[in-house]
Structures are given as structure tokens and as C-alpha cells.
Write a protein that holds these residues in place. Sequence first.
Motif, PDB file in Angstrom:
ATOM      1  N   GLN A  24      45.810  20.501   6.822  1.00 35.12           N
ATOM      2  CA  GLN A  24      46.841  20.887   5.831  1.00 35.12           C
ATOM      3  C   GLN A  24      46.639  20.467   4.468  1.00 35.12           C
ATOM      4  OE1 GLN A  24      50.575  19.548   7.472  1.00 35.12           O
ATOM      5  NE2 GLN A  24      50.454  21.009   9.137  1.00 35.12           N
ATOM      6  N   VAL A  25      45.307  19.488   4.378  1.00 33.17           N
ATOM      7  CA  VAL A  25      45.042  19.212   3.178  1.00 33.17           C
ATOM      8  C   VAL A  25      43.777  19.778   2.585  1.00 33.17           C
ATOM      9  CG1 VAL A  25      46.221  17.225   3.148  1.00 33.17           C
ATOM     10  CG2 VAL A  25      44.096  17.052   4.282  1.00 33.17           C
ATOM     11  N   GLY A  26      43.493  20.785   2.815  1.00 28.27           N
ATOM     12  CA  GLY A  26      42.122  21.849   2.670  1.00 28.27           C
ATOM     13  C   GLY A  26      41.106  21.550   3.425  1.00 28.27           C
ATOM     14  N   GLN A  27      41.151  20.868   4.523  1.00 23.05           N
ATOM     15  CA  GLN A  27      39.879  20.810   5.457  1.00 23.05           C
ATOM     16  C   GLN A  27      39.922  22.012   6.553  1.00 23.05           C
ATOM     17  OE1 GLN A  27      37.642  17.808   4.719  1.00 23.05           O
ATOM     18  NE2 GLN A  27      38.729  18.575   2.901  1.00 23.05           N
ATOM     19  N   GLU A  28      39.287  22.891   6.052  1.00 23.76           N
ATOM     20  CA  GLU A  28      39.073  24.301   6.849  1.00 23.76           C
ATOM     21  C   GLU A  28      37.991  24.307   7.725  1.00 23.76           C
ATOM     22  OE1 GLU A  28      39.847  27.441   4.235  1.00 23.76           O
ATOM     23  OE2 GLU A  28      41.669  26.684   3.258  1.00 23.76           O
ATOM     24  N   TYR A  29      36.954  23.476   7.556  1.00 24.69           N
ATOM     25  CA  TYR A  29      35.565  23.635   8.026  1.00 24.69           C
ATOM     26  C   TYR A  29      35.355  22.392   8.838  1.00 24.69           C
ATOM     27  CZ  TYR A  29      35.253  27.730   5.258  1.00 24.69           C
ATOM     28  OH  TYR A  29      35.728  28.912   4.352  1.00 24.69           O
ATOM     29  N   LEU A  30      35.058  22.449  10.201  1.00 25.07           N
ATOM     30  CA  LEU A  30      34.966  21.347  10.926  1.00 25.07           C
ATOM     31  C   LEU A  30      33.355  21.629  11.631  1.00 25.07           C
ATOM     32  CD1 LEU A  30      35.957  18.479  12.177  1.00 25.07           C
ATOM     33  CD2 LEU A  30      36.973  20.143  13.946  1.00 25.07           C
ATOM     34  N   THR A  31      32.654  20.477  11.617  1.00 28.12           N
ATOM     35  CA  THR A  31      31.511  20.469  12.145  1.00 28.12           C
ATOM     36  C   THR A  31      31.638  19.414  13.269  1.00 28.12           C
ATOM     37  OG1 THR A  31      30.120  21.062  10.162  1.00 28.12           O
ATOM     38  CG2 THR A  31      28.885  19.973  12.022  1.00 28.12           C
ATOM     39  N   LEU A  32      31.014  19.880  14.806  1.00 28.11           N
ATOM     40  CA  LEU A  32      30.987  18.787  15.730  1.00 28.11           C
ATOM     41  C   LEU A  32      29.647  18.359  15.753  1.00 28.11           C
ATOM     42  CD1 LEU A  32      33.111  20.820  18.408  1.00 28.11           C
ATOM     43  CD2 LEU A  32      33.784  19.266  16.722  1.00 28.11           C
ATOM     44  N   TRP A  33      29.453  17.151  15.374  1.00 27.55           N
ATOM     45  CA  TRP A  33      27.955  16.362  15.443  1.00 27.55           C
ATOM     46  C   TRP A  33      27.835  15.287  16.118  1.00 27.55           C
ATOM     47  CZ3 TRP A  33      26.323  14.764   9.701  1.00 27.55           C
ATOM     48  CH2 TRP A  33      27.363  13.993   9.302  1.00 27.55           C
TER      49      TRP A  33
ATOM     50  N   THR B 186      32.282  24.573  13.870  1.00 26.41           N
ATOM     51  CA  THR B 186      30.767  24.781  14.033  1.00 26.41           C
ATOM     52  C   THR B 186      30.173  23.680  15.105  1.00 26.41           C
ATOM     53  OG1 THR B 186      30.322  25.568  11.658  1.00 26.41           O
ATOM     54  CG2 THR B 186      28.490  24.667  12.674  1.00 26.41           C
ATOM     55  N   GLU B 187      29.381  24.329  15.882  1.00 29.57           N
ATOM     56  CA  GLU B 187      28.887  23.490  17.110  1.00 29.57           C
ATOM     57  C   GLU B 187      27.381  23.543  16.908  1.00 29.57           C
ATOM     58  OE1 GLU B 187      30.558  23.379  20.928  1.00 29.57           O
ATOM     59  OE2 GLU B 187      32.127  24.584  20.450  1.00 29.57           O
ATOM     60  N   LEU B 188      26.659  22.418  16.715  1.00 29.53           N
ATOM     61  CA  LEU B 188      25.231  22.538  16.259  1.00 29.53           C
ATOM     62  C   LEU B 188      24.468  22.896  17.509  1.00 29.53           C
ATOM     63  CD1 LEU B 188      25.061  19.187  14.126  1.00 29.53           C
ATOM     64  CD2 LEU B 188      25.415  21.485  13.516  1.00 29.53           C
ATOM     65  N   THR B 189      23.124  23.554  17.239  1.00 30.54           N
ATOM     66  CA  THR B 189      22.294  23.818  18.450  1.00 30.54           C
ATOM     67  C   THR B 189      21.326  22.778  18.395  1.00 30.54           C
ATOM     68  OG1 THR B 189      20.531  24.696  16.842  1.00 30.54           O
ATOM     69  CG2 THR B 189      22.233  26.387  17.706  1.00 30.54           C
ATOM     70  N   GLU B 190      20.690  22.499  19.439  1.00 37.38           N
ATOM     71  CA  GLU B 190      19.786  21.403  19.553  1.00 37.38           C
ATOM     72  C   GLU B 190      18.743  21.192  18.298  1.00 37.38           C
ATOM     73  OE1 GLU B 190      16.323  19.728  22.806  1.00 37.38           O
ATOM     74  OE2 GLU B 190      17.774  21.382  23.510  1.00 37.38           O
TER      75      GLU B 190
ATOM     76  N   ARG C  76      18.708  18.237  15.689  1.00 34.00           N
ATOM     77  CA  ARG C  76      17.353  17.414  15.387  1.00 34.00           C
ATOM     78  C   ARG C  76      17.212  17.433  13.912  1.00 34.00           C
ATOM     79  NH1 ARG C  76      14.818  13.397  16.947  1.00 34.00           N
ATOM     80  NH2 ARG C  76      15.587  14.320  19.315  1.00 34.00           N
ATOM     81  N   ALA C  77      17.358  18.397  13.104  1.00 34.51           N
ATOM     82  CA  ALA C  77      17.391  18.310  11.779  1.00 34.51           C
ATOM     83  C   ALA C  77      18.179  17.249  10.934  1.00 34.51           C
ATOM     84  CB  ALA C  77      17.651  19.655  10.902  1.00 34.51           C
ATOM     85  N   PHE C  78      19.465  17.019  11.473  1.00 37.29           N
ATOM     86  CA  PHE C  78      20.050  15.915  11.025  1.00 37.29           C
ATOM     87  C   PHE C  78      19.598  14.529  11.482  1.00 37.29           C
ATOM     88  CE2 PHE C  78      23.361  19.423  10.521  1.00 37.29           C
ATOM     89  CZ  PHE C  78      23.888  18.994   9.377  1.00 37.29           C
ATOM     90  N   VAL C  79      19.101  14.440  12.655  1.00 34.73           N
ATOM     91  CA  VAL C  79      18.462  13.269  13.331  1.00 34.73           C
ATOM     92  C   VAL C  79      17.202  12.788  12.281  1.00 34.73           C
ATOM     93  CG1 VAL C  79      17.191  12.362  14.933  1.00 34.73           C
ATOM     94  CG2 VAL C  79      19.270  13.442  15.647  1.00 34.73           C
ATOM     95  N   ASN C  80      16.585  13.817  12.206  1.00 29.29           N
ATOM     96  CA  ASN C  80      15.293  13.601  11.155  1.00 29.29           C
ATOM     97  C   ASN C  80      15.617  13.040   9.812  1.00 29.29           C
ATOM     98  OD1 ASN C  80      13.793  14.267  13.308  1.00 29.29           O
ATOM     99  ND2 ASN C  80      13.317  16.374  12.687  1.00 29.29           N
TER     100      ASN C  80
END
Length: 336
Positions: free
Chosen positions: A226-235, A296-300, A304-308
Motif C-alpha cells: 500500500q506504500v507503492g511496493q508493487e514488485y516483490l522478488t523472492l530471493w 518474481t521467483e528466481l531461476t537457479e 547464481r548471478a546474485f551469489v556471484n
Amino acid sequence: MKSASRITPIAAFLAGAAVLTASFTAQARELSVSTVLSDAFPWGQAAEKWAELVEERSGGDLTLRVYPNSQLVNGDQTREFSAMRSGLIDMAVGSTINWSPQVPELNLFSLPFFMPDEAAVDAVTGGAAGGMVFEAIESRGVIPLAWGENGFRQLSNSRGPIDEPGDLDGLKIRVVGSPLFQDTFTALGADPTQMSWTDAQPALTTGAVDGQENPLSVFDVARIDQVGQEYLTLWNYMNDPLIFAVNERVWETLSEEERDILRETAIEAGEWEVAMTREQESERLAAIQERGVKVTELTEEQHRAFVNATQSVHDKWIPRVGQELVDTAREAIEAR
């Protein structure tokens, strides 16, 4: 004289009863418990559950008064451990993140992408590494009693989907007052902005910051969408265990029976809260999606890109956390 002799035993009995009553009254004791979140959230519910169990087991001789919303430290959640250590706060159900400035070993849990799942968290907290963390806390004048859980922290923002590090370039992300968080989001190309949770919601509303990271329970209950956070990434980039703890000097004034009650009820409340938090995850995610949040649910490969991208954070922070502690935790994770 006979009349007086008949009154004396009664008077003696009443006097004795008064002394006994005063003794019981003197034994009754109230201890303060600090939490960052209220009982609208699992975190606050853990503290309330602890208080409920303590009053029940002690027969009311020992009570815990819960002070939510970091009110005992004027809203500055990173001061909670210091306040408990100095005796301004008797007890707390606190976050490893918020206490990490005073206990560097707690940064173990904030190392980005170090703990991949709940089984890994349990392996660490329930094993030798967890014992080492508790020893580190106790060496600083606070007695840790049990573990709870705030959960894996997810990323939200108001700009668009995030599924690769480049999507974070230039985004202002609200983070807690931990240098490790600053380093993590800087490594990802974001502009980390430190502020308390009290200040975060107005900042999100006005657009002063673009995003934030928190467990699903906080996102759901606080209605962050409700405060504009319309996008959520499960990481699942880090997990934030909670710790039930008491000031060392307060602990030393308690009887063995009172200590047993506090420890046993803390463990029970912690196990109850961990189970509840995890059981509600899928339900909370469904509710968030029903309110129109794009998840958004990340693929493997994406994960891995975020891990690196955050490897440099590990290189910098592992020596600060302690190589032995990290190695012990890693062994437990690999063996889970």
C-alpha cells in the motif's frame, strides 16, 4: 488477663499471615522485554507467548512486560542490545541483524546467500555454530536462552521486476543500520539508505526510497504494497533468526527455579513461533499476490548471478565474523 491470653495466639497468627503475605508480594517480580515489532507480527507474538508461559509456570510470581516497537530505545532498534547489556532493558526478543553491531559474530546470518533454506538455518542454530554464537553473546554480558525466527528476507520495490543484479542499479533501498547490508546492496549496484522501520514507511510512501527488504510476514502485516511496493522478488538472500535473551546481572539475581522457567519457556515460545512463521509463508504469499503484487521467483541461474555479485562481501566480512565460526556453520549446512 485470661481475655488477653486468648487474643495473643490470634494476634500472632494474623501477624504471621501478614509477614507471609508481604513475603509473597516481595517475591513477585516484573521484568521488561523489548521487541521491535508488535504482536500483530510473529515476532511480537513470540514475546507475548513467552510472557504468557512465564506467568503461567511461575504462578504469577514472575511476570514479563512486553514493550513493542523499540519504545525502550526511542525507536532505534540497533540500540536494543546495548540497552539490554547496560541494564536499561531486562530482556529482549531481538534480531541477529539489529544486535550485530555489538556482536560481530551475528553477521554470520547476514552473509548474503549463505543459508539456502530453512534446513540450513536449523542446522546452524541447532548445532555447534549456534553454540558458538551464544557464547559470543554471553561474553558481552547478555545470556541467550533460545532461538526464534523472523524469516528469510525478500526484496520489494516500486519501479519494476528485479531478476538480475543490473535491475538494482541506482535504486534507493532502505536497509537497517548494519554496515554489512550497506556493502551487500552497494555490491549489487543499489543505493542503500539506512533508516529505522519507523522512518521507512513514510519514506516509501513519498518515494524517498524505491524499495526495501523484509520477511513476507512484515510485508503482509504492514501492507507494504500500500506504500507503492508493487514488485516483490523472492530471493531468500539471508535469514534473520530471533534470540530470546536476558541481561546477565538480572539473570544472576534469579533463583535456579526462575532461571529454569525462563529458559524452558523461551525455548517453547521460540519453537512455537518458528513453526507458526514457516507454516504461514505460503498463505501470506498468496494474500500478497491477491492484492496485485507482481512476484518474481528466481531461476537457479538468476540466483547464481546474485551469489556471484556479492562474493566480495563474503571476502570482506568472513574475517570479521570469524573464519572458524563460518567454517563450522558451512559444515553444518553441507551435512544437513
